[in-house]
Scaffold this motif. Structure first.
Motif, PDB file in Angstrom:
ATOM      1  N   GLU A 196      49.138  32.776  36.881  1.00 54.82           N
ATOM      2  CA  GLU A 196      50.572  32.460  36.946  1.00 54.82           C
ATOM      3  C   GLU A 196      51.437  33.529  36.284  1.00 54.82           C
ATOM      4  N   ALA A 197      50.970  34.013  35.139  1.00 53.61           N
ATOM      5  CA  ALA A 197      51.741  35.026  34.400  1.00 53.61           C
ATOM      6  C   ALA A 197      51.875  36.288  35.234  1.00 53.61           C
ATOM      7  N   PHE A 198      50.799  36.648  35.911  1.00 57.79           N
ATOM      8  CA  PHE A 198      50.804  37.854  36.752  1.00 57.79           C
ATOM      9  C   PHE A 198      51.758  37.661  37.938  1.00 57.79           C
ATOM     10  N   ASN A 199      51.720  36.468  38.518  1.00 52.99           N
ATOM     11  CA  ASN A 199      52.609  36.172  39.655  1.00 52.99           C
ATOM     12  C   ASN A 199      54.076  36.274  39.263  1.00 52.99           C
ATOM     13  N   LYS A 200      54.357  35.848  38.027  1.00 49.30           N
ATOM     14  CA  LYS A 200      55.746  35.883  37.562  1.00 49.30           C
ATOM     15  C   LYS A 200      56.216  37.317  37.363  1.00 49.30           C
ATOM     16  N   LYS A 201      55.284  38.155  36.900  1.00 49.66           N
ATOM     17  CA  LYS A 201      55.659  39.520  36.560  1.00 49.66           C
ATOM     18  C   LYS A 201      55.676  40.443  37.782  1.00 49.66           C
ATOM     19  N   TYR A 202      54.782  40.187  38.730  1.00 52.95           N
ATOM     20  CA  TYR A 202      54.639  41.098  39.867  1.00 52.95           C
ATOM     21  C   TYR A 202      54.858  40.391  41.187  1.00 52.95           C
ATOM     22  N   LEU A 203      55.351  41.166  42.124  1.00 53.32           N
ATOM     23  CA  LEU A 203      55.430  40.673  43.493  1.00 53.32           C
ATOM     24  C   LEU A 203      54.321  41.377  44.276  1.00 53.32           C
ATOM     25  N   ILE A 204      53.468  40.594  44.897  1.00 50.47           N
ATOM     26  CA  ILE A 204      52.360  41.172  45.663  1.00 50.47           C
ATOM     27  C   ILE A 204      52.600  40.847  47.136  1.00 50.47           C
ATOM     28  N   VAL A 205      52.569  41.862  47.952  1.00 52.21           N
ATOM     29  CA  VAL A 205      52.680  41.646  49.397  1.00 52.21           C
ATOM     30  C   VAL A 205      51.480  42.327  50.052  1.00 52.21           C
ATOM     31  N   ALA A 206      50.798  41.585  50.901  1.00 58.92           N
ATOM     32  CA  ALA A 206      49.617  42.150  51.553  1.00 58.92           C
ATOM     33  C   ALA A 206      49.566  41.723  53.005  1.00 58.92           C
ATOM     34  N   GLU A 207      48.915  42.557  53.796  1.00 58.92           N
ATOM     35  CA  GLU A 207      48.744  42.210  55.209  1.00 58.92           C
ATOM     36  C   GLU A 207      47.627  41.184  55.356  1.00 58.92           C
ATOM     37  N   ASN A 208      46.704  41.194  54.420  1.00 58.03           N
ATOM     38  CA  ASN A 208      45.559  40.300  54.483  1.00 58.03           C
ATOM     39  C   ASN A 208      45.326  39.690  53.099  1.00 58.03           C
ATOM     40  N   GLU A 209      45.345  38.367  53.044  1.00 60.14           N
ATOM     41  CA  GLU A 209      45.212  37.684  51.753  1.00 60.14           C
ATOM     42  C   GLU A 209      43.881  38.014  51.065  1.00 60.14           C
ATOM     43  N   HIS A 210      42.820  38.060  51.868  1.00 57.18           N
ATOM     44  CA  HIS A 210      41.493  38.335  51.303  1.00 57.18           C
ATOM     45  C   HIS A 210      41.467  39.710  50.629  1.00 57.18           C
ATOM     46  N   ASP A 211      42.082  40.707  51.293  1.00 62.43           N
ATOM     47  CA  ASP A 211      42.125  42.062  50.722  1.00 62.43           C
ATOM     48  C   ASP A 211      42.804  42.061  49.351  1.00 62.43           C
ATOM     49  N   ALA A 212      43.902  41.309  49.281  1.00 59.76           N
ATOM     50  CA  ALA A 212      44.650  41.275  48.014  1.00 59.76           C
ATOM     51  C   ALA A 212      43.780  40.716  46.889  1.00 59.76           C
ATOM     52  N   PHE A 213      43.040  39.655  47.181  1.00 62.45           N
ATOM     53  CA  PHE A 213      42.180  39.071  46.155  1.00 62.45           C
ATOM     54  C   PHE A 213      40.968  39.970  45.868  1.00 62.45           C
ATOM     55  N   TYR A 214      40.540  40.723  46.893  1.00 63.13           N
ATOM     56  CA  TYR A 214      39.405  41.630  46.737  1.00 63.13           C
ATOM     57  C   TYR A 214      39.780  42.784  45.793  1.00 63.13           C
ATOM     58  N   VAL A 215      41.002  43.302  45.971  1.00 65.71           N
ATOM     59  CA  VAL A 215      41.446  44.417  45.114  1.00 65.71           C
ATOM     60  C   VAL A 215      41.891  43.894  43.749  1.00 65.71           C
ATOM     61  N   LEU A 216      42.685  42.821  43.784  1.00 65.56           N
ATOM     62  CA  LEU A 216      43.224  42.298  42.520  1.00 65.56           C
ATOM     63  C   LEU A 216      42.259  41.286  41.895  1.00 65.56           C
ATOM     64  N   THR A 217      41.169  41.793  41.407  1.00 64.79           N
ATOM     65  CA  THR A 217      40.223  40.931  40.689  1.00 64.79           C
ATOM     66  C   THR A 217      40.856  40.562  39.349  1.00 64.79           C
ATOM     67  N   PRO A 218      40.344  39.525  38.680  1.00 64.79           N
ATOM     68  CA  PRO A 218      40.935  39.192  37.373  1.00 64.79           C
ATOM     69  C   PRO A 218      40.952  40.390  36.420  1.00 64.79           C
TER      70      PRO A 218
END
Lengths: 289, 177
Positions: A196-218
């Motif tokens: 949640e804290a990361f979501n508040k601080k950053y805006l993430i836009v991706a063409e593919n949701e899986h890719d975003a989670f693959y790159v943005l690991t914890p």
């Protein structure tokens, strides 16, 4: 034959004295102008004007010469102490096709791009290009036109080893997010991670949701926050399927500037600390792994 | 007459809200299904890599009898429990392969083994990403069906199950000095 260090010290002294002279001349010019103005002597004021103009012109030329003849060899020396393959051009910036300014979807308009200190190196087997970049926006209201610097800082392009199918954009300044999303159009979707804290601080836009989670690991999210703290400014990132990462940090920092108050040996230390600032960002993101 | 207009307006607003909420539930369900199939793909990828690694390991460990006998069933449309079970079985399989590799240094140092290990790590990262996508979608859906007033329209929906983290990853880390 003089050795390199002695030559550099002599050059530095010469530059320092010339710079001091031109600064004094500008000062004298201004002082005379004020005196002339106080005593209502227009001729005196007119005489002072060329002194200030010529001295300013010569000072600018000297500073450019200093960067070229004194700064560039020192920067190259400092770069080769850290990187494997070094290409450094003090008066060039990253070319437009390397910067990919439009694709980064910055939340402001840009009319002019300026920059310096183009650097192309190999760091831990990773191809790395960076330079100082200044983005200027032309704003008109009625008859008035002003030029506003909307971005000033480091622009960095490097290899990224994860294979993804679509682009991922990340922007620290969440307030301008709506426009950022608009610009990306239908290709992207706003991603919300479990942090949640990361979501508040950053805006993430991706063409593919899986890719975003693959790159943005914890871990990666922690690294990005850490990198931002180090960067000292609002950051923008882009990861592409072509295996490139683009990082722009609006920090106001100007790398590899030659300062006439710092002696050449200390200048190398200064340049090295600036290089470590760049490598520190990459190491924090663990991009070379 | 004014009262009729207000009533019609209220009914229209409620109808629009009901349709959009109901569609949102359906969309969320579809996203969960997509995310679930993402996990299946990631599991299959990981299994393929593990099987290849197993074949390589078997080539080196010919004397070991009945190693890696467990069969892992992967099929389309698995439930979350089945996927959890398959994932745990793969963890066990990976552990056994690594255990065998410890005893065969030539296996560990072989290029094929290193390449496959890298591939498995990547497959695991994909699986983790797919799991997080699924869980975040489930979390959003589960929240939406209990929050008032949307909960009024969520009678036909039940909360979805989360894809849990591997049990060994949830355990406390044991440290010895």
């Amino acid at each position: 034959m003089k050795d390199q260090n002695t030559f550099l010290f002599e050059e530095f002294e010469r530059f320092r004295k010339s710079k001091c002279f031109y600064q004094i001349m500008i000062g004298i010019g201004f002082a005379c102008f004020i005196i002339g103005w106080v005593f209502s002597s227009i001729i005196f004021c007119f005489l002072c004007f060329p002194i200030v103009m010529i001295s300013t012109f010569l000072l600018t030329r000297l500073q450019r010469k200093m960067k070229e003849q004194l700064g560039a060899p020192l920067v190259r020396k400092a770069l080769s102490m850290v990187f494997d393959r070094v290409e450094y051009r003090p008066f060039d910036r990253l070319p437009d096709h390397v910067m990919c300014l439009q694709q980064l979807n910055l939340p402001f308009d840009v009319d002019r791009v300026e920059g310096s200190d183009y650097t192309h190196v190999l760091y831990k087997g990773m191809d790395l290009k960076f330079s100082d970049i200044k983005l200027i926006d032309r704003r008109s209201s009625g008859k008035n036109t002003t030029y506003v610097t909307v971005f000033e800082g480091l622009w960095l392009v490097c290899d990224f080893h994860k294979q993804i199918s679509g682009e991922i954009l990340l922007q620290e300044d969440n307030r301008s997010g709506f426009r950022f999303f608009d610009k990306l159009g239908h290709r992207g979707q706003v991603i919300e991670t479990e942090n949640e804290a990361f979501n508040k601080k950053y805006l993430i836009v991706a063409e593919n949701e899986h890719d975003a989670f693959y790159v943005l690991t914890p871990h990666m999210m922690e690294y990005i926050e850490e990198m931002d703290a180090r960067g000292g400014g609002v950051s923008y990132m882009r990861f592409t399927p072509e295996g490139k990462a683009y990082i722009a940090i609006n920090s106001g920092k100007d790398l590899f500037e030659v300062d006439s108050k710092t002696a050449p040996d200390m200048m190398i230390e200064k340049f090295l600390s600036e290089i470590y600032y760049v490598t520190g960002l990459l190491d924090t993101l663990h991009l070379s792994e | 007459m004014t009262f009729v207009y207000i009533a019609i307006a209220v009914v229209v607003v409620i109808a629009v809200w009901a349709i959009s909420t109901s569609n949102n539930f359906k969309r969320a369900k579809i996203k969960i299904d997509e995310a679930r199939s993402g996990i299946e793909v990631a599991l299959t990828k990981r299994y393929d890599m593990l099987t290849k690694l197993l074949d390589v390991a078997k080539g080196y460990a010919k004397h070991e009898k009945e190693i890696f006998a467990e069969v892992i069933n992967l099929r389309k449309g698995m439930s979350v429990q089945e996927m959890n079970r398959a994932s745990s079985q793969m963890d066990e399989m990976a552990k056994q392969i690594n255990f065998t590799a410890e005893a065969y240094p030539e296996l560990r140092s072989s290029e094929v083994f290193a390449t496959l290990q890298k591939g498995i790590m990547d497959a695991e990262e994909h699986l983790q990403a797919a799991r997080r996508v699924y869980n975040s979608n489930v979390s959003r859906f589960n929240t939406s069906i209990v929050v008032f007033p949307a909960s009024l329209l969520a009678k036909g929906y039940t909360a979805e199950e989360f894809f849990e983290a591997e049990s060994h990853k949830r355990e406390d880390v044991k440290m010895s000095f």
